[in-house]
Design an enzyme around this catalytic site. Sequence first.
Site, short mmCIF file in Angstrom:
data_model
loop_
_atom_site.label_atom_id
_atom_site.label_comp_id
_atom_site.label_asym_id
_atom_site.label_seq_id
_atom_site.Cartn_x
_atom_site.Cartn_y
_atom_site.Cartn_z
N LYS A 94 -27.28 7.36 -24.78
CA LYS A 94 -25.95 7.65 -24.21
C LYS A 94 -25.01 8.35 -25.19
O LYS A 94 -24.21 9.18 -24.78
CB LYS A 94 -25.29 6.36 -23.72
CG LYS A 94 -25.87 5.82 -22.43
CD LYS A 94 -25.08 4.62 -21.95
CE LYS A 94 -25.72 3.97 -20.76
NZ LYS A 94 -24.97 2.83 -20.26
N ASP A 130 -19.83 4.54 -16.19
CA ASP A 130 -19.81 3.10 -16.46
C ASP A 130 -18.36 2.58 -16.48
O ASP A 130 -18.10 1.43 -16.11
CB ASP A 130 -20.43 2.80 -17.84
CG ASP A 130 -21.95 2.83 -17.81
OD1 ASP A 130 -22.54 2.64 -16.73
OD2 ASP A 130 -22.56 3.05 -18.87
N1 LIG Z 1 -24.54 -3.49 -15.54
C1 LIG Z 1 -24.44 -2.25 -15.95
O1 LIG Z 1 -24.19 -1.33 -15.15
C2 LIG Z 1 -24.58 -1.94 -17.40
C3 LIG Z 1 -24.09 -0.74 -17.94
C4 LIG Z 1 -24.23 -0.51 -19.32
C5 LIG Z 1 -24.88 -1.46 -20.10
N2 LIG Z 1 -25.35 -2.61 -19.54
C6 LIG Z 1 -26.04 -3.64 -20.37
O2 LIG Z 1 -25.24 -3.97 -21.48
C7 LIG Z 1 -26.06 -4.40 -22.56
C8 LIG Z 1 -25.67 -3.71 -23.86
O3 LIG Z 1 -25.86 -2.31 -23.76
P1 LIG Z 1 -25.31 -1.33 -24.92
O4 LIG Z 1 -25.57 0.06 -24.46
O5 LIG Z 1 -23.94 -1.70 -25.32
O6 LIG Z 1 -26.32 -1.70 -26.13
P2 LIG Z 1 -26.08 -1.47 -27.69
O7 LIG Z 1 -25.19 -0.30 -27.93
O8 LIG Z 1 -27.42 -1.51 -28.31
O9 LIG Z 1 -25.25 -2.79 -28.18
C9 LIG Z 1 -25.85 -4.06 -28.13
C10 LIG Z 1 -24.82 -5.14 -28.46
O10 LIG Z 1 -25.49 -6.40 -28.30
C11 LIG Z 1 -25.35 -7.17 -29.52
N3 LIG Z 1 -26.56 -7.99 -29.71
C12 LIG Z 1 -27.84 -7.60 -29.51
N4 LIG Z 1 -28.67 -8.64 -29.81
C13 LIG Z 1 -27.87 -9.67 -30.19
C14 LIG Z 1 -28.14 -11.00 -30.62
N5 LIG Z 1 -29.39 -11.48 -30.71
N6 LIG Z 1 -27.08 -11.81 -30.93
C15 LIG Z 1 -25.83 -11.34 -30.83
N7 LIG Z 1 -25.50 -10.08 -30.45
C16 LIG Z 1 -26.52 -9.26 -30.13
C17 LIG Z 1 -25.18 -6.12 -30.61
O11 LIG Z 1 -24.56 -6.72 -31.72
P3 LIG Z 1 -24.67 -6.04 -33.20
O12 LIG Z 1 -23.61 -4.97 -33.23
O13 LIG Z 1 -24.40 -7.16 -34.12
O14 LIG Z 1 -26.06 -5.47 -33.31
C18 LIG Z 1 -24.27 -5.10 -29.88
O15 LIG Z 1 -22.94 -5.54 -29.88
C19 LIG Z 1 -27.52 -4.10 -22.13
O16 LIG Z 1 -28.08 -5.30 -21.67
C20 LIG Z 1 -27.34 -3.13 -20.96
O17 LIG Z 1 -28.40 -3.21 -20.03
C21 LIG Z 1 -25.21 -2.87 -18.22
#
Ligand SMILES: NC(=O)c1ccc[n+]([C@@H]2O[C@H](COP(=O)([O-])OP(=O)(O)OC[C@H]3O[C@@H](n4cnc5c(N)ncnc54)[C@H](OP(=O)(O)O)[C@@H]3O)[C@@H](O)[C@H]2O)c1
Length: 312
Positions: A94, A130
Amino acid sequence: VARRDTSKSQLQRRQPRRGSPAASPVTGRTKILGIFGDPVDHSSSPAMHNAALRALGLDYVYVAFHVRPDQLATAVAAIRALDLAGINVTVPHKQEVARHLDSIGEEARRTGAVNTITNRDGTLHGDNTDVAGFAAALREAGARVRGRRVVVIGAGGAARAALVALGALDAGQVVLVNRTGERAAQLARDLGSWVAIEPASLADLRSPALLGDAALVVNTTSLGLHGERFPALAASRSPHDCVFFDMVYGRHTDFLRRARAAQRTAVDGSAMLLHQGARAFRLWTKRAAPLAVMRAVLELRKSSIDKARDRR
Ligand SMILES: NC(=O)c1ccc[n+]([C@@H]2O[C@H](COP(=O)([O-])OP(=O)(O)OC[C@H]3O[C@@H](n4cnc5c(N)ncnc54)[C@H](OP(=O)(O)O)[C@@H]3O)[C@@H](O)[C@H]2O)c1
């Protein structure tokens, strides 16, 4: 030997009527939509969009493309070369994809992330649906954030979309909780002029004061996607009208279980997925998305995801 009946009448019988939910035939004129991601095979978008396209009798097909990071530039060039009509972009592309496009919209610029590409006669335009998808899901959930405190957990791309939406909705203050403190601090620097942000740690979630006057608590981390436990949080100390919103898809995440145990409103990520998809659908086809059809597809998929999570 049985002869294959290729008569005109038989071919005509195979053509679904306009608006019929039956599969439409792919022809030389069929336009192609899709999603780039790595991984991408779990995505609900193909089922949701294809059902919507069929319901409106539109001559498009939506396909999932597994694109690895080192192939992203080539994949974007293929949108032009193959004249693909529109593409959704998901993890991990993204943020990176924006620099390969010709123009980007206001919300994509503010979040620094693109989830929807529209091919306008060879010119590629990037949007972030989003942001509006999250805002629409909040409205549906009855969350009222104007002037109030919101807790956002996570500091990745999804958190950026939430913060941009919360700024547009005039949220009072956002407490931004993240495992890696520096990432939350960077996000506060990037978006602090759009919405007031106070960084905090995961351990702070246990503090009754943190949730004491929160209108909304949003999980934007991927915790729960594979059945992971969520860190302790003082859900029962939040106001009674506080909404707990999990961007992870499915009702049975640990985060939402805790919200329900405290008798608070618990909302999963499917409404956001629906509304971001509906906006992408409109950008590509210029038609209003058939929300009921798309929602029904997501509900079905959600039930099987919930069952799989319960078996873990
Ligand atoms: N429903 C929807 O339409 C929609 C839309 C967009 C995204 N999402 C969902 O949102 C989620 C995140 O997406 P993203 O694009 O933001 O991913 P991303 O940029 O990779 O960010 C992941 C986030 O999760 C945290 N994290 C991951 N593993 C963790 C753990 N074990 N303990 C604590 N924190 C943890 C990371 O913390 P650190 O910074 O410490 O690594 C970071 O803040 C995904 O599940 C995605 O499917 C849903």
